[in-house]
Design a protein around this motif. Sequence first.
Motif, PDB file in Angstrom:
ATOM      1  N   PHE A 150       1.630   0.854   5.130  1.00 12.20           N
ATOM      2  CA  PHE A 150       1.810  -0.563   5.427  1.00 12.20           C
ATOM      3  C   PHE A 150       2.633  -1.175   4.289  1.00 12.20           C
ATOM      4  O   PHE A 150       2.531  -0.750   3.135  1.00 12.20           O
ATOM      5  CB  PHE A 150       0.476  -1.301   5.504  1.00 12.20           C
ATOM      6  CG  PHE A 150      -0.393  -0.904   6.669  1.00 12.20           C
ATOM      7  CD1 PHE A 150      -0.210  -1.459   7.931  1.00 12.20           C
ATOM      8  CD2 PHE A 150      -1.405   0.031   6.505  1.00 12.20           C
ATOM      9  CE1 PHE A 150      -1.021  -1.093   9.001  1.00 12.20           C
ATOM     10  CE2 PHE A 150      -2.226   0.401   7.567  1.00 12.20           C
ATOM     11  CZ  PHE A 150      -2.019  -0.160   8.829  1.00 12.20           C
ATOM     12  N   LYS A 179       4.117  -1.336  -1.052  1.00 12.17           N
ATOM     13  CA  LYS A 179       3.847  -0.407   0.043  1.00 12.17           C
ATOM     14  C   LYS A 179       2.495   0.243  -0.205  1.00 12.17           C
ATOM     15  O   LYS A 179       2.186   0.661  -1.324  1.00 12.17           O
ATOM     16  CB  LYS A 179       4.944   0.650   0.178  1.00 12.17           C
ATOM     17  CG  LYS A 179       4.811   1.467   1.472  1.00 12.17           C
ATOM     18  CD  LYS A 179       6.105   2.164   1.855  1.00 12.17           C
ATOM     19  CE  LYS A 179       5.983   2.826   3.229  1.00 12.17           C
ATOM     20  NZ  LYS A 179       7.258   3.444   3.677  1.00 12.17           N
ATOM     21  N   LEU A 198      -5.166 -12.262  -0.090  1.00 13.11           N
ATOM     22  CA  LEU A 198      -4.084 -11.536  -0.739  1.00 13.11           C
ATOM     23  C   LEU A 198      -3.430 -12.447  -1.767  1.00 13.11           C
ATOM     24  O   LEU A 198      -2.746 -13.410  -1.421  1.00 13.11           O
ATOM     25  CB  LEU A 198      -3.065 -11.079   0.309  1.00 13.11           C
ATOM     26  CG  LEU A 198      -2.076  -9.979  -0.085  1.00 13.11           C
ATOM     27  CD1 LEU A 198      -2.813  -8.743  -0.561  1.00 13.11           C
ATOM     28  CD2 LEU A 198      -1.189  -9.635   1.098  1.00 13.11           C
ATOM     29  N   PRO A 232       8.251  -6.263   4.616  1.00 18.38           N
ATOM     30  CA  PRO A 232       6.839  -6.490   4.948  1.00 18.38           C
ATOM     31  C   PRO A 232       6.606  -6.341   6.454  1.00 18.38           C
ATOM     32  O   PRO A 232       7.431  -6.765   7.267  1.00 18.38           O
ATOM     33  CB  PRO A 232       6.588  -7.930   4.489  1.00 18.38           C
ATOM     34  CG  PRO A 232       7.633  -8.177   3.445  1.00 18.38           C
ATOM     35  CD  PRO A 232       8.834  -7.397   3.876  1.00 18.38           C
ATOM     36  N   ASP A 233       5.492  -5.735   6.817  1.00 18.77           N
ATOM     37  CA  ASP A 233       5.145  -5.539   8.229  1.00 18.77           C
ATOM     38  C   ASP A 233       4.679  -6.857   8.838  1.00 18.77           C
ATOM     39  O   ASP A 233       3.846  -7.560   8.265  1.00 18.77           O
ATOM     40  CB  ASP A 233       4.024  -4.499   8.364  1.00 18.77           C
ATOM     41  CG  ASP A 233       4.502  -3.097   8.046  1.00 18.77           C
ATOM     42  OD1 ASP A 233       5.617  -2.737   8.463  1.00 18.77           O
ATOM     43  OD2 ASP A 233       3.763  -2.359   7.364  1.00 18.77           O
ATOM     44  N   LEU A 283      -0.022  -5.651  11.125  1.00 19.74           N
ATOM     45  CA  LEU A 283      -0.753  -4.711  10.291  1.00 19.74           C
ATOM     46  C   LEU A 283      -1.652  -3.808  11.129  1.00 19.74           C
ATOM     47  O   LEU A 283      -2.802  -3.523  10.772  1.00 19.74           O
ATOM     48  CB  LEU A 283      -1.566  -5.453   9.226  1.00 19.74           C
ATOM     49  CG  LEU A 283      -0.740  -6.188   8.168  1.00 19.74           C
ATOM     50  CD1 LEU A 283      -1.642  -6.867   7.150  1.00 19.74           C
ATOM     51  CD2 LEU A 283       0.241  -5.246   7.475  1.00 19.74           C
ATOM     52  N   VAL A 343       3.369  -4.948   2.518  1.00 21.59           N
ATOM     53  CA  VAL A 343       2.880  -6.328   2.480  1.00 21.59           C
ATOM     54  C   VAL A 343       3.597  -7.101   1.388  1.00 21.59           C
ATOM     55  O   VAL A 343       4.132  -6.526   0.442  1.00 21.59           O
ATOM     56  CB  VAL A 343       1.346  -6.386   2.232  1.00 21.59           C
ATOM     57  CG1 VAL A 343       0.600  -5.663   3.343  1.00 21.59           C
ATOM     58  CG2 VAL A 343       0.999  -5.800   0.875  1.00 21.59           C
ATOM     59  N   LYS A 344       3.599  -8.416   1.533  1.00 20.23           N
ATOM     60  CA  LYS A 344       4.130  -9.301   0.501  1.00 20.23           C
ATOM     61  C   LYS A 344       2.973 -10.032  -0.146  1.00 20.23           C
ATOM     62  O   LYS A 344       2.187 -10.709   0.529  1.00 20.23           O
ATOM     63  CB  LYS A 344       5.125 -10.298   1.085  1.00 20.23           C
ATOM     64  CG  LYS A 344       5.802 -11.154   0.022  1.00 20.23           C
ATOM     65  CD  LYS A 344       6.890 -12.032   0.627  1.00 20.23           C
ATOM     66  CE  LYS A 344       7.587 -12.830  -0.465  1.00 20.23           C
ATOM     67  NZ  LYS A 344       8.681 -13.685   0.091  1.00 20.23           N
ATOM     68  N   VAL A 345       2.833  -9.878  -1.465  1.00 19.05           N
ATOM     69  CA  VAL A 345       1.729 -10.491  -2.201  1.00 19.05           C
ATOM     70  C   VAL A 345       2.217 -11.790  -2.824  1.00 19.05           C
ATOM     71  O   VAL A 345       3.193 -11.798  -3.591  1.00 19.05           O
ATOM     72  CB  VAL A 345       1.206  -9.537  -3.291  1.00 19.05           C
ATOM     73  CG1 VAL A 345       0.101 -10.204  -4.105  1.00 19.05           C
ATOM     74  CG2 VAL A 345       0.711  -8.234  -2.678  1.00 19.05           C
TER      75      VAL A 345
END
Length: 294
Positions: A289, A273, A201, A181-182, A185, A291-293
Amino acid sequence: MNKPKLSTPSPRPFAMRKAAAAIVITALLLTACGKAAPAGTAQDTASKPEQNAHAGHGAAPAPKEADVKAAFTFSPDKPQAGKDTLISLQVTDSANKPVEKFDINHEKTMHLIIVSKDLSYFNHIHPDYKEKGLFTIANPFPAGGDYKLFADFVPSGESGTTKSQWTTIQGDAAKPAAIQPDGNLTKTVDGKEISLAFDKLQAGKEVNLTFNIKDGGTKKPITNLQQYLGAVGHVVILSEDAEQYLHVHPTEEKATGPDAKFMTTFPKSGIYKIWGQFQHEGKVFTVPFVVKVP
C-alpha cells in the motif's frame, strides 16, 4: 554560712546542640547530592531508542551507530540483472573485530530487505550465518538499476540494528513506476482481499495499522492465518526516497485473523510504501500500500 548549691548542667541544651549539628551535616550532604553529575557518570548514560520497530528488544541500551558496522560486498563485482548475485555482509565492531554472536530475532539471525529505487521491487530474505560475523545469500535482481539493501540483526545482548547500502545492477532497467498514494486501501492478492485501516495517520504520533483479511471470492473472514517468522505477520515501511525505514512487528503476535494489528510512528510527513506479509495455507503473500502521511 550555707554553701551555695552547685547546679548540674541540664542535658537538654547538649541534645539540642547535637541535633542542630546533625541538621547542618544533613543539609550539606543534600546540597552535594543535588549538584548535577558530570557527563559520563551513571546519571548520564541513558541512550535514546532507535527509530524503528526493533527498539526495546532486550534490556541492554541501543548500541551507538558507530559501534557496529556492516560491509556489503557482491560477487560478481558488477552484478548482472537476471543472474544470481552472491551478497555478503561482514559485521564488525568499533575496533573492526568480527561480531561473532547474534540473537535470534523472529526465528532468524538476520533479515535482509531489498528494494528497487522506485520501490516497485521488494524482497525479504534471510542470509545464512557462516562464522566470524559473515552472512551470505544469493539473490537474482530482476532488472538493471539502483537497489537499496537493509540488514536487520541483533548483536548478542544488544538492541536491534539496521544497516543499509545502495548498489547498482547492470543490465536493462525496468520502466520506473510512479510512487503514488493509493486512493483505495483494499487490494486483492493471491485470492485474498486485504484492507488497511488507520486510527489516525499523523507524522510523529503513534498510529495503529489494522490489516483485515478475507477470502477474495467468498468475502468470508480468514481466521486461520499461520505464523510467519513467529508472528501473525510482518510489516516493512519505507519513505519514497528509501531513507526512512521501519520494520514493524504485530501488537498481537499470536493472532490468526481476520485482523492483524500493528503499531508504529511515521518519523515525518511524506509518502510511504507499506508492505504487509502474511502466511495462509502454507503460502506467504505480500500486499503493498502507498499512503501520504500528513
